[in-house]
Design a protein around this motif. Sequence first.
Motif, mmCIF file in Angstrom:
data_model
loop_
_atom_site.group_PDB
_atom_site.id
_atom_site.type_symbol
_atom_site.label_atom_id
_atom_site.label_comp_id
_atom_site.label_asym_id
_atom_site.label_seq_id
_atom_site.Cartn_x
_atom_site.Cartn_y
_atom_site.Cartn_z
ATOM 1 N N ARG A 208 -17.512 15.120 62.727
ATOM 2 C CA ARG A 208 -17.217 13.720 63.071
ATOM 3 C C ARG A 208 -15.717 13.462 63.068
ATOM 4 N NH1 ARG A 208 -21.430 12.506 59.354
ATOM 5 N NH2 ARG A 208 -19.953 11.525 57.907
ATOM 6 N N LYS A 209 -15.012 14.070 62.108
ATOM 7 C CA LYS A 209 -13.558 13.889 62.035
ATOM 8 C C LYS A 209 -12.880 14.425 63.297
ATOM 9 C CE LYS A 209 -13.373 12.428 57.675
ATOM 10 N NZ LYS A 209 -12.983 11.048 57.335
ATOM 11 N N ARG A 210 -13.363 15.557 63.793
ATOM 12 C CA ARG A 210 -12.769 16.123 65.004
ATOM 13 C C ARG A 210 -13.012 15.204 66.193
ATOM 14 N NH1 ARG A 210 -12.099 22.292 65.783
ATOM 15 N NH2 ARG A 210 -10.105 21.621 64.898
ATOM 16 N N ALA A 211 -14.185 14.599 66.256
ATOM 17 C CA ALA A 211 -14.503 13.709 67.381
ATOM 18 C C ALA A 211 -13.772 12.379 67.263
ATOM 19 C CB ALA A 211 -16.012 13.470 67.435
ATOM 20 N N GLU A 212 -13.694 11.855 66.028
ATOM 21 C CA GLU A 212 -13.054 10.550 65.806
ATOM 22 C C GLU A 212 -12.188 10.633 64.551
ATOM 23 O OE1 GLU A 212 -15.924 7.421 65.649
ATOM 24 O OE2 GLU A 212 -17.013 8.123 67.411
#
Length: 408
Positions: A208-212
């Motif tokens: 999730r961190k990589r996406a947002e």
Amino acid sequence: MSQTSAIPYGLPTERDAGPFAPPSELTRLRAVRPVSPLLFPDGHEGWLVTGYEAVRQLMADTRFSSRLDIGVLHVPYGTSDMPVATEPSPQIPGMFIAMDPPDHSRLRRRLTGAFTVKRMRTLEEHIADIVERQLDHLARLAPPADLVKELALPVPSLVICELLGVPYADRETFQVNSAKFLVRDQSIEEKMAAYGAMMGYLAELVTRKRAEPGEDILSDLARHDDLTIEELTGAAFLLLLAGHETTANMLSLGTFALLEHPEQLAELRANPELLPGAVEELMRYLSVADIFYRYATEDIELCGETIGKGSTVVISLLAANHDPARFENPGTLDIRRTARGHLSFGHGVHQCLGQQLARIEMRAGFGGLLRRFPTLRLAVPAGEVKLRTDMNIYGVHELPVTWTAPAG
């Protein structure tokens, strides 16, 4: 080295000389032979290093590898009748504590900027606020209370969750599984189940961190495209585990130690300027993270002994921090001692990345607790405090405390 000269493996880890002292057998071995032959249950002849100078030299020498995948590290899972490693373990992506340069350097370099002394100092006021809010919570409780549950565990958990970008609402998940992972006497299946649960949770989080990405350390790491999700997950596991377990145990065990040394406690209350030095002395004296392993990649001379290539080497930071050749009267808690140079944060390329953060949390935690709870004392006899002798990071399971006057 022959088996007859090696001590049998049953590594002494229980603090039989008192809750704060090294195991008496480690103290005896350090005095006789600070680099001692050690016989493992499977017949492997390795070494146990307990002397301060020997430990310091060893941890600075990258020929002593931290990798688990280049040879058999004969590490027992708990007591001597538990299974030992029989083949190299695969390297876990992102777990830089078990890597050597240059792989270790590549990952550690990504994190160095997040843990600079300057950046940590900017967080000092915010960490103090977190501590004060938790002390407010403690003051509202009717004594007695468990200091582990109400202060020592929540403070570093809140801090590391904020820094990493881990939702604090998920703390039950990672606290339960990290505690299970650190139990010493358990099967490899139980240990891996706890590890797998944490890794699964963190893999979803870093994805999730990589996406947002947000404004946190894991997001900063996720912005580096050369780091895989697996590497991000391994690094997150290491940072989360180290970021709350060690400091939580230092806060609770350190408070226990101060309460059991009332003259030191009184001096610290009267002279709060001694707090930075007191934190260093408590780190040295307690050494909550004690046993570490290395693997000799070639024949190496260490303090007069030849460590043969392929040997597993066991390091005791607790024994080294209590070495009278380095610290005068090491078994005495002395908050006025200059304890800088202790090895509780390690030494060399693997020296603890978050040591400045830990120092800030301990200064705020001990300082706030002593200031606001002047009548703090144990609520049970000292002998009834449940010690974490069953865990790989030492401390107390619970610390029942009480106080009389209303805490301001």
